[in-house]
Each structure stands twice: as structure tokens, then as C-alpha cells.
Design a protein around this motif. Sequence first.
Motif, PDB file in Angstrom:
ATOM      1  N   ASP A 434       0.884  -1.099  -0.158  1.00 46.19           N
ATOM      2  CA  ASP A 434      -0.040   0.097  -0.150  1.00 46.19           C
ATOM      3  C   ASP A 434       0.718   1.006   0.015  1.00 46.19           C
ATOM      4  O   ASP A 434       0.488   2.331  -0.638  1.00 46.19           O
ATOM      5  N   ILE A 435       1.909   1.244   0.671  1.00 45.57           N
ATOM      6  CA  ILE A 435       2.660   2.450   0.821  1.00 45.57           C
ATOM      7  C   ILE A 435       3.475   2.558  -0.412  1.00 45.57           C
ATOM      8  O   ILE A 435       3.702   3.627  -0.926  1.00 45.57           O
ATOM      9  N   ILE A 436       4.174   1.580  -1.102  1.00 46.21           N
ATOM     10  CA  ILE A 436       4.718   1.472  -2.514  1.00 46.21           C
ATOM     11  C   ILE A 436       3.910   2.139  -3.401  1.00 46.21           C
ATOM     12  O   ILE A 436       4.306   2.973  -4.480  1.00 46.21           O
ATOM     13  N   ALA A 437       2.709   1.999  -3.252  1.00 45.77           N
ATOM     14  CA  ALA A 437       1.543   2.301  -4.336  1.00 45.77           C
ATOM     15  C   ALA A 437       1.551   3.815  -4.223  1.00 45.77           C
ATOM     16  O   ALA A 437       0.917   4.496  -5.153  1.00 45.77           O
ATOM     17  N   LYS A 438       1.874   4.347  -3.137  1.00 40.88           N
ATOM     18  CA  LYS A 438       1.614   5.788  -2.995  1.00 40.88           C
ATOM     19  C   LYS A 438       2.753   6.805  -3.273  1.00 40.88           C
ATOM     20  O   LYS A 438       2.583   8.043  -3.470  1.00 40.88           O
ATOM     21  N   PHE A 439       3.894   6.132  -3.932  1.00 44.57           N
ATOM     22  CA  PHE A 439       4.815   6.913  -4.394  1.00 44.57           C
ATOM     23  C   PHE A 439       4.517   7.446  -5.438  1.00 44.57           C
ATOM     24  O   PHE A 439       4.077   6.736  -6.737  1.00 44.57           O
ATOM     25  N   PRO A 440       4.583   8.841  -5.960  1.00 42.98           N
ATOM     26  CA  PRO A 440       3.867   9.742  -6.513  1.00 42.98           C
ATOM     27  C   PRO A 440       4.177   9.729  -8.108  1.00 42.98           C
ATOM     28  O   PRO A 440       3.448   9.567  -9.012  1.00 42.98           O
ATOM     29  N   SER A 441       5.618   9.093  -8.467  1.00 42.90           N
ATOM     30  CA  SER A 441       6.204   8.919  -9.752  1.00 42.90           C
ATOM     31  C   SER A 441       6.526   7.607 -10.059  1.00 42.90           C
ATOM     32  O   SER A 441       7.081   7.198 -11.216  1.00 42.90           O
ATOM     33  N   LEU A 442       6.258   6.636  -9.321  1.00 43.36           N
ATOM     34  CA  LEU A 442       6.906   5.178  -9.386  1.00 43.36           C
ATOM     35  C   LEU A 442       6.191   4.515 -10.590  1.00 43.36           C
ATOM     36  O   LEU A 442       4.751   4.551 -10.609  1.00 43.36           O
ATOM     37  N   LYS A 443       7.001   3.842 -11.397  1.00 42.40           N
ATOM     38  CA  LYS A 443       6.549   2.894 -12.588  1.00 42.40           C
ATOM     39  C   LYS A 443       6.791   1.882 -12.723  1.00 42.40           C
ATOM     40  O   LYS A 443       6.512   0.963 -13.324  1.00 42.40           O
ATOM     41  N   VAL A 444       8.159   1.451 -12.242  1.00 44.40           N
ATOM     42  CA  VAL A 444       8.529   0.150 -12.074  1.00 44.40           C
ATOM     43  C   VAL A 444       9.151  -0.322 -10.660  1.00 44.40           C
ATOM     44  O   VAL A 444       9.759   0.605 -10.082  1.00 44.40           O
ATOM     45  N   VAL A 445       8.755  -1.497 -10.262  1.00 45.25           N
ATOM     46  CA  VAL A 445       8.847  -2.010  -9.141  1.00 45.25           C
ATOM     47  C   VAL A 445       9.405  -3.461  -9.171  1.00 45.25           C
ATOM     48  O   VAL A 445       9.044  -4.252  -9.894  1.00 45.25           O
ATOM     49  N   GLU A 446      10.672  -3.343  -8.272  1.00 47.52           N
ATOM     50  CA  GLU A 446      11.161  -4.950  -8.356  1.00 47.52           C
ATOM     51  C   GLU A 446      11.216  -5.373  -6.814  1.00 47.52           C
ATOM     52  O   GLU A 446      11.981  -4.349  -6.080  1.00 47.52           O
ATOM     53  N   LEU A 447      10.704  -6.464  -6.437  1.00 48.12           N
ATOM     54  CA  LEU A 447      10.611  -6.921  -5.103  1.00 48.12           C
ATOM     55  C   LEU A 447      11.365  -8.503  -5.110  1.00 48.12           C
ATOM     56  O   LEU A 447      11.015  -9.166  -5.886  1.00 48.12           O
ATOM     57  N   TRP A 448      12.143  -8.404  -4.071  1.00 44.54           N
ATOM     58  CA  TRP A 448      13.042  -9.527  -3.683  1.00 44.54           C
ATOM     59  C   TRP A 448      12.354 -10.229  -2.427  1.00 44.54           C
ATOM     60  O   TRP A 448      12.415  -9.715  -1.596  1.00 44.54           O
ATOM     61  N   PHE A 449      11.773 -11.332  -2.783  1.00 36.71           N
ATOM     62  CA  PHE A 449      11.393 -12.240  -1.458  1.00 36.71           C
ATOM     63  C   PHE A 449      12.381 -13.331  -0.961  1.00 36.71           C
ATOM     64  O   PHE A 449      13.310 -13.701  -1.707  1.00 36.71           O
ATOM     65  N   GLU A 450      12.465 -13.760   0.464  1.00 34.11           N
ATOM     66  CA  GLU A 450      13.279 -14.735   0.854  1.00 34.11           C
ATOM     67  C   GLU A 450      12.924 -16.232   0.130  1.00 34.11           C
ATOM     68  O   GLU A 450      11.695 -16.351  -0.024  1.00 34.11           O
ATOM     69  N   LEU A 451      13.907 -16.980  -0.021  1.00 31.81           N
ATOM     70  CA  LEU A 451      13.693 -18.413  -0.452  1.00 31.81           C
ATOM     71  C   LEU A 451      13.949 -19.344   0.714  1.00 31.81           C
ATOM     72  O   LEU A 451      13.568 -20.457   0.621  1.00 31.81           O
ATOM     73  N   SER A 452      15.131 -19.219   1.710  1.00 32.56           N
ATOM     74  CA  SER A 452      15.494 -20.046   2.385  1.00 32.56           C
ATOM     75  C   SER A 452      16.551 -21.027   1.718  1.00 32.56           C
ATOM     76  O   SER A 452      16.893 -20.712   0.631  1.00 32.56           O
ATOM     77  N   ASN A 453      17.006 -22.081   2.457  1.00 33.44           N
ATOM     78  CA  ASN A 453      18.204 -22.701   1.822  1.00 33.44           C
ATOM     79  C   ASN A 453      17.920 -24.230   1.476  1.00 33.44           C
ATOM     80  O   ASN A 453      18.696 -25.100   1.309  1.00 33.44           O
ATOM     81  N   GLY A 454      16.535 -24.709   1.819  1.00 34.06           N
ATOM     82  CA  GLY A 454      15.984 -25.956   1.264  1.00 34.06           C
ATOM     83  C   GLY A 454      16.085 -26.932   2.479  1.00 34.06           C
ATOM     84  O   GLY A 454      15.262 -28.028   2.446  1.00 34.06           O
ATOM     85  N   TRP A 455      16.826 -26.785   3.682  1.00 33.15           N
ATOM     86  CA  TRP A 455      16.534 -27.748   4.898  1.00 33.15           C
ATOM     87  C   TRP A 455      15.339 -27.198   5.710  1.00 33.15           C
ATOM     88  O   TRP A 455      14.733 -28.222   6.046  1.00 33.15           O
ATOM     89  N   ALA A 456      15.517 -26.081   5.876  1.00 32.45           N
ATOM     90  CA  ALA A 456      14.110 -25.219   6.622  1.00 32.45           C
ATOM     91  C   ALA A 456      13.010 -25.174   5.732  1.00 32.45           C
ATOM     92  O   ALA A 456      13.212 -25.273   4.613  1.00 32.45           O
ATOM     93  N   ALA A 457      11.906 -25.054   6.461  1.00 33.19           N
ATOM     94  CA  ALA A 457      10.715 -25.083   5.430  1.00 33.19           C
ATOM     95  C   ALA A 457      10.722 -23.729   4.648  1.00 33.19           C
ATOM     96  O   ALA A 457      11.079 -22.810   5.277  1.00 33.19           O
ATOM     97  N   SER A 458      10.315 -23.496   3.476  1.00 34.89           N
ATOM     98  CA  SER A 458      10.333 -22.576   2.843  1.00 34.89           C
ATOM     99  C   SER A 458       9.452 -21.599   3.127  1.00 34.89           C
ATOM    100  O   SER A 458       7.886 -21.929   3.416  1.00 34.89           O
ATOM    101  N   PRO A 459       9.532 -20.081   3.206  1.00 40.18           N
ATOM    102  CA  PRO A 459       8.569 -19.295   3.602  1.00 40.18           C
ATOM    103  C   PRO A 459       7.308 -19.257   2.960  1.00 40.18           C
ATOM    104  O   PRO A 459       7.265 -19.526   1.647  1.00 40.18           O
ATOM    105  N   THR A 460       6.167 -18.867   3.377  1.00 40.71           N
ATOM    106  CA  THR A 460       4.837 -18.862   2.722  1.00 40.71           C
ATOM    107  C   THR A 460       4.364 -17.485   2.803  1.00 40.71           C
ATOM    108  O   THR A 460       4.595 -16.850   3.733  1.00 40.71           O
ATOM    109  N   PRO A 461       3.614 -17.376   1.876  1.00 40.50           N
ATOM    110  CA  PRO A 461       3.011 -17.934   0.779  1.00 40.50           C
ATOM    111  C   PRO A 461       4.218 -18.024  -0.252  1.00 40.50           C
ATOM    112  O   PRO A 461       5.095 -17.291  -0.316  1.00 40.50           O
TER     113      PRO A 461
END
Length: 624
Positions: A434-461
Amino acid sequence: MARIRYVFSKRQQQLVRVPQRITARVAIPIYPERPSIAQLPDEALRLILSYVDDIDLRTLATINSTLYEKARYVQHHTVAIDLGQHRHALSLLDILERNRLQPAVRVIELSGGSYTQEDDDILVRLADLMSAMTGLRDLHWSCLGTFPHILRDRIPAQTRLHVSITGRGGTDDQVRERFMALVGNQNLFSLSVHLGLQIEFVCSEKMRALKEVLLSCPRLTRIPLLYVGPIITPPHGMGEGPSFGAPYCGLGFSGGEKPLALEELGVTMYPWGREPTPHLVSIKAVYCAGYPEKGSEVDYWAEKFNWTQLRKLNDIPKVLAPKIAPKLTHLKEVVLEEEYWDKSEFLEGIPTVLEVLSIPSWGHISNQPSPIIRHGAALRKLTIHRQESEHNPRIFLADTDLVVLCQSLPYLTELILDIARDTKKNAWPYSSLDIIAKFPSLKVVELWFELSNGWAASPTPHLTVSAARELFNYLHQRSSNIQSLKLRSGIPGRGPPIFGDPSWGPSIFGGPSWELQNSVYFLCKVSICDGDAADGYVIVTCPQLSTEMNAELTRLSKLSSKERGPANNATELSIKVALEGPLTMEDLKAWGRLQDLHAYKAYRKENSVPQRLGRFVSNALRWK
């Protein structure tokens, strides 16, 4: 289109495609009284097509001969030639010559391994075509070999030469020769250097050759990368440092020597020299013996170099940053990737406002927005991202800090950000979106989410193609200015695993690591095509996949998991991950064992006695 004729052999009929150039006919508007692209000058039409995506450009090329010619012209503004793919490279040059596209070429990118005598015909052919490349602006050479004389003698005077030199793929003498071939080059515009330190006195020979290049080339004002340090070796990913009392092996500027006023610089590792005082000699300090100046080399660079023309800084050591910050009066872009020092003081000490800024994480500016918002009057692109690592966890922005950035960066058009899921609700971070959507001139967004390392449960969703569509719709509904959203999870492009174990990181042994196999990258864009109306005029693709694979991904995304079936190969596994999320470590190992079993059965079948006897008889009849 290419004409097809029949060629008959004794055994079977074959179809051979004979290339034929398509000539453009004069475009006639259907309704002369109405505006039409047929009325536009060629240059205006080509300029418009240069903003069209590659996929749409291929579609436009099929409409008529006029658009075909213009689209082909624009498609060949950049020509990438891999010297390791001999036949493909020659075929590409044939297309340029047959369709008379040499004037369309603006950029040539030459890559591949060390070229051999077999590649000479590629370079000779390219050199012959260069005389007709009247619009050639840039030539990039990133091969392991020496920049060839045949290109050096034919390159147009106005063309800028960009060379990348690495210590890999050659002896010390061969690497030194790569530098010497550039001495006095009138076209050399930028030079990237990556050298591994093995023996200091041998490296000093290469550095003297590099110094000669820097002092003799009249147009060399850009050094995007300068790495002179330990060789990075698997499996631990670290190289051996210098021995006690290691001699100086840097560039050795002295007596007022300096390169031209640089416009771009990136220093990630460098053996900084120091005056060999009695104390330093007694403790066997490194890089002292042989250093030609008084004091330290850091001070020499800071005082003698002309920093006033620097516009782009790719990286900089901690010891040099505060000394040159007040002198960077024309700096516009800063990309800081080194993680082991706080960047706040440096960013606040720059006398200009930046247009592009990239930092590894929020923690590298003391978790305070002030070093960023100081540049709010001009900042267009902001990146806060670093590679995911269990040993060095990311520090994410709190919503309160994101609000401050939103209010202080009115002209920001592109935002790249590490972002955390809402762990309390086990949901996407809708409050941050919601905050990102309020940037007045924003046109391109790139978001990086965590993946984990395979041994622990992967973050959800999990980040899947359906989740990507949902997140883009959520953002676009709140801000119609946002036309593109890139969503990433994991470490796309990470190397193969150590010792073949998918739980390890990169090594030289092959096979996909767990992180590489489960990393995903989605590109979401607004579409204006009627065919995308059923999907809400939104296109979601996976740039890591081919066009055909993306079409299959779209088809399967509309089916249930039972209807999709199992993944029978690596391609189908990549689609499965994009559809359903990351596999567990055990699932990936089980899939690998199943593939090994299928490969073994196929090998046994191919090499069974009946199969070998059949091939023997077939070969005997063929040569009878």
C-alpha cells in the motif's frame, strides 16, 4: 519470406530453405484523409519501433513488408556475437550483409572463450562489414583473448571501444599481452579489469602494462571494474591473501602521474601500497617493498586524481570513500555493493544530489532514511538489495521508514527492494505494498522475497505465477502509474553445487543447486492486446524461460495440479516450480534419483545387443 525449393537425393526427398531478401514496397494509407504511420518519415517510424518490446516487434514485422524492413532495422541496433558459436556467428553476419543492415548496427557485443584460428573468418568477415556500419557507436570485447589487430585497424574513428580483461584463460604473459595490445588505442573508452593475485612480482608486470594503457589512451575515461586481489576458488569461495612482506604490485603512479579525469570508476579490490618505513618493514607489512611514493597510495589517489568529472561510481573501498567525497561535484550514480562498512557518512558528504543509488541493505546506512532522502530532489532509481545468505541475514525496511521515503522521493520512477512477508498473518506484506503504491512517480517496481536454503521450510506464501498476477493486480489497482512489476525469490543465476550435492552452493562440478532450481523470476506488465482481456490485460512471464515454455506455463496455470502431471525433465521441473512453488530438499533429491534411473534405462536400451546389431547392419548397407 524465405523461398523453399526441392532437392532430391537418391535415398529421400529433402527441403532446402534458400534465403531471399524481402524488399519493402511503398506503403499506401487505406484512408488518405486520416493520419497513418505510412505518412511518417523512416527515422520517426524507427524511433517509435525502438521503444517496442522484442516480442511485439516480431509481431509487427509480420504485418507488411514496410514494417518488416523497419522492424528488422531496429532489431539489429545491437548485434551480439559469441565466438564460441561459430556457425551461428557466421549466419548472423550473413543476415546483416544479405539484408543490407550494416547501417542499422549501433552496438556490437563480442563474447565467448579464447578465440582460435577457426574464428579468424568471423573476425575477418566482421571487419569487412564494419566499413558500412556508419552508425556504429560502441564495440564491446569481453572475450578471453587479445583484442585482434584486424578489428583495431578497421574500427571507425568515432566508435567507442569497451574492453573487459580477466586473468582467466591464459598465462601471465598472455594476460600482459592483452594489455599491451591496447596501449595507445585511440578508440578505447572503457576498460574493466579482473586479475587474481598469485605471485606478486608476476602481477606487477601485468599492472605496469595496465598503467601504460591508462596513461596512453586519449579517450579512456571509464573503468567500470578494477579487481586486483585473491583468486576466488571453490569450494569455500575464498582466496589466499598475500604472504607476509609481499611486495607492492599495484599501478604505481608517482611523480604526479595520473589517468585522465575519470567519468566512471569501480574498485572492488586493490593492493594499496604504503611507503616502506622502518616500522612497516620490521613487521613485514604487505605491499610496502617497491612502492615508489611517500605516504600511502590511497592518499596519492585522493590528492592527485581529478575527481570532479566522475559521474558514476560502481563501488569504492572504505579507506578511499571519505577522502574523495567532497570532490565528487558531478556525481550522479552510485552503486555500492561492498558490505563491510557503513555508507551514511559518504552519501551525506557528496556535494551533489544523486539520480541513481544502490546500497546492499538498510543496515548499511545505519537504519536511517536521511542518507537517501538527502538526494530526494533528483533521485530517479533506488536499489536496496543484496544476495540472500543465511550467514548474513537481510535487514528489511519497516513500514514507517518506507513512508518517509515515499514522502521524500517525489521523482522516484524505479524501486528495487528486499521485502519480507507478513509472518504474523502468513501473508504477503500488503501494508508495505500500500505504501509502495503511494509513491507519486513510481513506474517500475522490483521486489525480492526470501527463499531459504532447502533444509528449513520455505517461507510462505510461495511466489508462483498466480501469486505474481495477484500482487501486480493489487499494486496496479492502487496506482495506475505502475506499469511493470518484477518479482524474484532466491538467487537466480547462482552456480552449480559443490560435489553434486544440491544442498551446497556453487562449484565446478555441475548439476542444479537447490537454490538455483527453486529460484524464480516473474515479470508482470500491463497489456493493451485484446487477446489478454480474459486475464485482465495483464501479462505474467518468466524471463528465465523461452517463449514456448512461457506459453506452456500460461496454459498449465489454468489447470489443476492433478491435470498438470509430473515433471519429466529439467524444463518441466522449472515450470512446476513456477506453478507450485519450491520443492523440498528431499523432493529434489528424489526427482534427481528418478532422472538418473530414466537415463540409465535409456542407456541400456540404446546399447542393447539388438540395437547395436541394427546400427551395424544399417551402417553396412549405407556404405555398400
